[in-house]
Scaffold this active site. Structure first.
Site, PDB file in Angstrom:
ATOM      1  N   PRO A   1       0.788  -1.225   0.000  1.00  0.00           N
ATOM      2  CA  PRO A   1       0.000   0.000   0.000  1.00  0.00           C
ATOM      3  C   PRO A   1       0.833   1.295   0.000  1.00  0.00           C
ATOM      4  O   PRO A   1       0.276   2.366  -0.183  1.00  0.00           O
ATOM      5  CB  PRO A   1      -0.769  -0.101   1.316  1.00  0.00           C
TER       6      PRO A   1
ATOM      7  N   ASP B   1       2.244   1.940 -12.023  1.00  0.00           N
ATOM      8  CA  ASP B   1       1.272   3.026 -12.170  1.00  0.00           C
ATOM      9  C   ASP B   1       1.243   3.868 -10.905  1.00  0.00           C
ATOM     10  O   ASP B   1       2.027   3.638  -9.991  1.00  0.00           O
ATOM     11  CB  ASP B   1      -0.107   2.477 -12.530  1.00  0.00           C
TER      12      ASP B   1
ATOM     13  N   LYS C   1      -2.057   7.123 -15.138  1.00  0.00           N
ATOM     14  CA  LYS C   1      -2.697   8.260 -15.814  1.00  0.00           C
ATOM     15  C   LYS C   1      -1.678   9.366 -16.067  1.00  0.00           C
ATOM     16  O   LYS C   1      -0.922   9.726 -15.178  1.00  0.00           O
ATOM     17  CB  LYS C   1      -3.819   8.805 -14.933  1.00  0.00           C
TER      18      LYS C   1
ATOM     19  N   GLY D   1       0.078  -1.792  -7.052  1.00  0.00           N
ATOM     20  CA  GLY D   1      -0.209  -1.372  -5.682  1.00  0.00           C
ATOM     21  C   GLY D   1      -0.934  -2.489  -4.954  1.00  0.00           C
ATOM     22  O   GLY D   1      -1.715  -3.228  -5.557  1.00  0.00           O
ATOM     23  N   GLY D   2      -0.672  -2.640  -3.674  1.00  0.00           N
ATOM     24  CA  GLY D   2      -1.384  -3.634  -2.867  1.00  0.00           C
ATOM     25  C   GLY D   2      -1.094  -5.044  -3.331  1.00  0.00           C
ATOM     26  O   GLY D   2       0.056  -5.417  -3.552  1.00  0.00           O
ATOM     27  N   ASP D   3      -2.165  -5.803  -3.528  1.00  0.00           N
ATOM     28  CA  ASP D   3      -2.034  -7.179  -3.998  1.00  0.00           C
ATOM     29  C   ASP D   3      -2.491  -7.238  -5.462  1.00  0.00           C
ATOM     30  O   ASP D   3      -3.513  -6.644  -5.806  1.00  0.00           O
ATOM     31  CB  ASP D   3      -2.924  -8.091  -3.131  1.00  0.00           C
TER      32      ASP D   3
ATOM     33  N   MET E   1     -11.899   1.955  -4.108  1.00  0.00           N
ATOM     34  CA  MET E   1     -12.309   2.847  -5.205  1.00  0.00           C
ATOM     35  C   MET E   1     -13.682   3.463  -4.933  1.00  0.00           C
ATOM     36  O   MET E   1     -14.481   3.636  -5.852  1.00  0.00           O
ATOM     37  CB  MET E   1     -12.346   2.080  -6.547  1.00  0.00           C
TER      38      MET E   1
ATOM     39  N   GLY F   1      -3.209   5.465   2.956  1.00  0.00           N
ATOM     40  CA  GLY F   1      -2.861   4.580   4.072  1.00  0.00           C
ATOM     41  C   GLY F   1      -1.414   4.137   4.051  1.00  0.00           C
ATOM     42  O   GLY F   1      -0.870   3.846   2.986  1.00  0.00           O
TER      43      GLY F   1
HETATM   44  N1  SAH Z   1      -4.627  -4.031  -5.780  1.00  0.00           N
HETATM   45  C1  SAH Z   1      -4.852  -2.960  -4.825  1.00  0.00           C
HETATM   46  C2  SAH Z   1      -6.164  -2.253  -5.047  1.00  0.00           C
HETATM   47  C3  SAH Z   1      -6.293  -1.599  -6.371  1.00  0.00           C
HETATM   48  S1  SAH Z   1      -7.814  -0.740  -6.552  1.00  0.00           S
HETATM   49  C4  SAH Z   1      -4.740  -3.522  -3.406  1.00  0.00           C
HETATM   50  O1  SAH Z   1      -4.715  -4.750  -3.228  1.00  0.00           O
HETATM   51  O2  SAH Z   1      -4.657  -2.720  -2.486  1.00  0.00           O
HETATM   52  C5  SAH Z   1      -7.383   0.884  -6.057  1.00  0.00           C
HETATM   53  C6  SAH Z   1      -8.010   1.230  -4.747  1.00  0.00           C
HETATM   54  O3  SAH Z   1      -7.280   0.656  -3.664  1.00  0.00           O
HETATM   55  C7  SAH Z   1      -8.011   2.716  -4.426  1.00  0.00           C
HETATM   56  O4  SAH Z   1      -9.077   3.363  -5.055  1.00  0.00           O
HETATM   57  C8  SAH Z   1      -8.182   2.699  -2.920  1.00  0.00           C
HETATM   58  O5  SAH Z   1      -9.502   2.456  -2.575  1.00  0.00           O
HETATM   59  C9  SAH Z   1      -7.382   1.474  -2.530  1.00  0.00           C
HETATM   60  N2  SAH Z   1      -6.021   1.808  -2.074  1.00  0.00           N
HETATM   61  C10 SAH Z   1      -4.877   1.362  -2.593  1.00  0.00           C
HETATM   62  N3  SAH Z   1      -3.830   1.852  -1.905  1.00  0.00           N
HETATM   63  C11 SAH Z   1      -4.322   2.587  -0.911  1.00  0.00           C
HETATM   64  C12 SAH Z   1      -3.739   3.335   0.152  1.00  0.00           C
HETATM   65  N4  SAH Z   1      -2.410   3.397   0.315  1.00  0.00           N
HETATM   66  N5  SAH Z   1      -4.553   3.969   1.009  1.00  0.00           N
HETATM   67  C13 SAH Z   1      -5.880   3.909   0.852  1.00  0.00           C
HETATM   68  N6  SAH Z   1      -6.485   3.223  -0.135  1.00  0.00           N
HETATM   69  C14 SAH Z   1      -5.705   2.558  -0.995  1.00  0.00           C
END
Ligand code: SAH
Length: 478
Positions: free
Chosen positions: A226, A249, A271, A302-304, A384, A413
């Site tokens: 994140p 991205d 973007k 980002g994230g997973d 989102m 976060g």
């Molecule tokens: N694959 C990602 C999510 C992608 S969708 C995951 O597993 O986290 C993108 C959405 O993830 C954003 O619109 C937001 O809702 C959330 N998101 C991702 N990173 C974030 C962060 N650092 N803080 C808060 N929301 C986050």
């Protein structure tokens, strides 16, 4: 550089060890491990040392040291507590131009023993040039934890194929790419996971189907977490540091991108200023294009990658094009944001389940099944959902969830500028209108949100002007 690091072949060669105590035993153990035939000379010899030599074709001479003992030896180690004797051994050896080590007496050494990390056939020696053996040992300990035990078995496996690979690839460049893929790709991963046989079979297959003129690369689909770089997995970091090209991205934090290999090409596919992201199909084709050039391609998400990450679609294209890939999970925003905001997603008393839901609206309405989302005892996390916050809150209330259900927004976060806004389903949209917390942001709905007052671990005073806006931990500890 005070000493030239060399690796000494001692297999079946003779070495003399003067001294028979515990220190001599430690040196004998090392020499024997390298295959040396060790002769020990001392007035008293530790029984453990005697046993070691007996088992390894060594020899014990109980008695006086004399220079002739050096005649048929390749090196000598003096490990006695008799300074005069140690000095004699040193001069006798130097006279014969023979390498000598006097334990704990650097001026009398013509070679020194490094601290060793043994992943035979890979061996790493660390030396401080005798200045600080403790420092060398500490560094060795770091390397021990950093280099997987599997390196040893990996070294043995590829050693068996060395000649065969050499004759398959006469072109040095394609041979290098082939080996890099083996040592940093799926085959190495199998060995690290203890699946040596599968690794062996994969290597056989890879060699059988190898095109000596052309090598296909590989794609790593990696969850970058994140934002806080410390939340990366070891595996993510390792792949990030070996990739030749990186596609990322805006959801990936710059600090995470910074950890990619310095000389890797970086391609931004988020973007641009005209607000148009690179279309998904184009990203898929870019991955294929780079991999077909023989490059190791990192798709950093980002994230997973499998949670609202479209990772599955990217893999589908790779699969169709026969491009090898690996996927590394990452810490998803729901898990990270809730933790950093002190909101447990489940709790014995408040929530027995949790749902990850997309809050993105299609044609200004969502086709979410709100009846299901209003069940008591569950936490809902909207990804989102910032743009549709009023709609989501309104619909949850309309479908029966209590208006005073606690709800929170976690913005950016785990990043240094993380903010948390806490309210209820009825007032959160209005609070957000004032606070205007920026994206990326996550919405958490459920009774567990109320726990954050006790569990938030940032330790800074909480602001009450519009709900709760909590600054990030990093600022607090500064
Ligand atoms: N694959 C990602 C999510 C992608 S969708 C995951 O597993 O986290 C993108 C959405 O993830 C954003 O619109 C937001 O809702 C959330 N998101 C991702 N990173 C974030 C962060 N650092 N803080 C808060 N929301 C986050």
């Amino acid at each position: 550089m005070d000493y030239l690091p060399l690796f000494f072949k001692l297999d079946n060669r003779t070495a003399l060890l003067v001294g028979g105590g515990q220190v001599a035993l430690r040196k004998a153990t090392l020499l024997v491990r390298a295959g040396a035939k060790v002769t020990v000379v001392a007035h008293r010899v530790d029984p453990e040392l005697v046993e070691l030599l007996e088992m390894n074709g060594g020899q014990v001479i109980v008695g006086e040291y004399h220079a002739e003992l050096l005649d048929d030896k390749y090196l000598v180690v003096a490990a006695t507590d008799d300074d005069e004797l140690n000095e004699r051994v040193h001069y006798d050896a130097v006279e014969r131009h023979m390498p000598v080590n006097v334990v704990d007496n650097q001026p009398l050494c013509t070679f020194i023993f490094p601290a060793i990390v043994d992943r035979s056939p890979i061996v790493i020696g660390v030396s401080s040039g005798g200045e600080s053996p403790v420092l060398a040992r500490l560094l060795r300990a770091k390397l021990e934890t950093w280099i997987p035990q599997g390196y040893s078995r990996l070294g043995q496996l590829v050693g068996k194929f060395r000649q065969q690979v050499k004759s398959t690839f006469s072109n040095v460049e394609t041979r290098r790419i082939f080996w890099e893929k083996v040592l940093q790709g799926q085959i190495a991963e199998k060995v690290f996971a203890g699946r040596d046989e599968e690794a062996h079979d994969l290597l056989v297959t890879a060699l059988k189907h190898a095109d000596p003129e052309h090598q296909v690369g590989e794609v790593y689909l990696v969850g970058g977490g994140p934002g806080d770089p410390e939340l990366l997995t070891f595996k993510a970091l390792r792949l990030m540091q070996q990739a030749d090209v990186v596609l990322y991205d805006q959801l990936v934090s710059p600090k995470v991108v910074d950890l990619c290999r310095r000389d890797a090409d970086r391609v931004f596919v988020g973007k641009r200023r005209d607000d148009h992201a690179v279309p998904q199909e184009d990203i898929n084709m870019l991955l294929v294009k780079y991999a077909q050039q023989g490059r190791r391609v990192l798709r950093l998400k980002g994230g997973d990658p499998f949670i609202f990450g479209r990772g599955g679609e990217e893999l589908q294209t790779l699969k169709e094009q026969n491009i090898p890939f690996q996927v590394v999970p990452g810490i998803t925003a729901a898990s990270a944001c809730s933790t950093y905001a002190g909101i447990p997603l489940t709790h014995r008393d408040y929530a027995q389940s949790v749902r990850f839901v997309t809050g993105q609206l299609k044609n200004r309405t969502s086709d979410l099944n709100f009846e299901e989302l209003v069940h008591p005892g569950q936490t809902i996390v909207f990804y989102m959902g910032l743009h549709s916050l009023p709609h989501l809150c309104e619909q949850l209330i309309a479908h029966g969830r209590a208006a005073e259900t606690p709800a929170a927004i976690v913005s950016k976060g785990t990043r240094p500028d993380q903010q948390v806004l806490v309210g209820t389903l009825s007032d959160l949209p209005q609070l957000q209108e004032q606070a205007k917390l920026p994206a990326p942001a996550l919405i958490i709905v459920g009774e567990v949100v109320s726990l954050h007052e006790n569990l938030a671990w940032f330790g800074e005073e909480v602001l009450h002007d519009h709900g709760l806006i909590m600054p990030d931990p990093h600022r607090v500890t500064d």
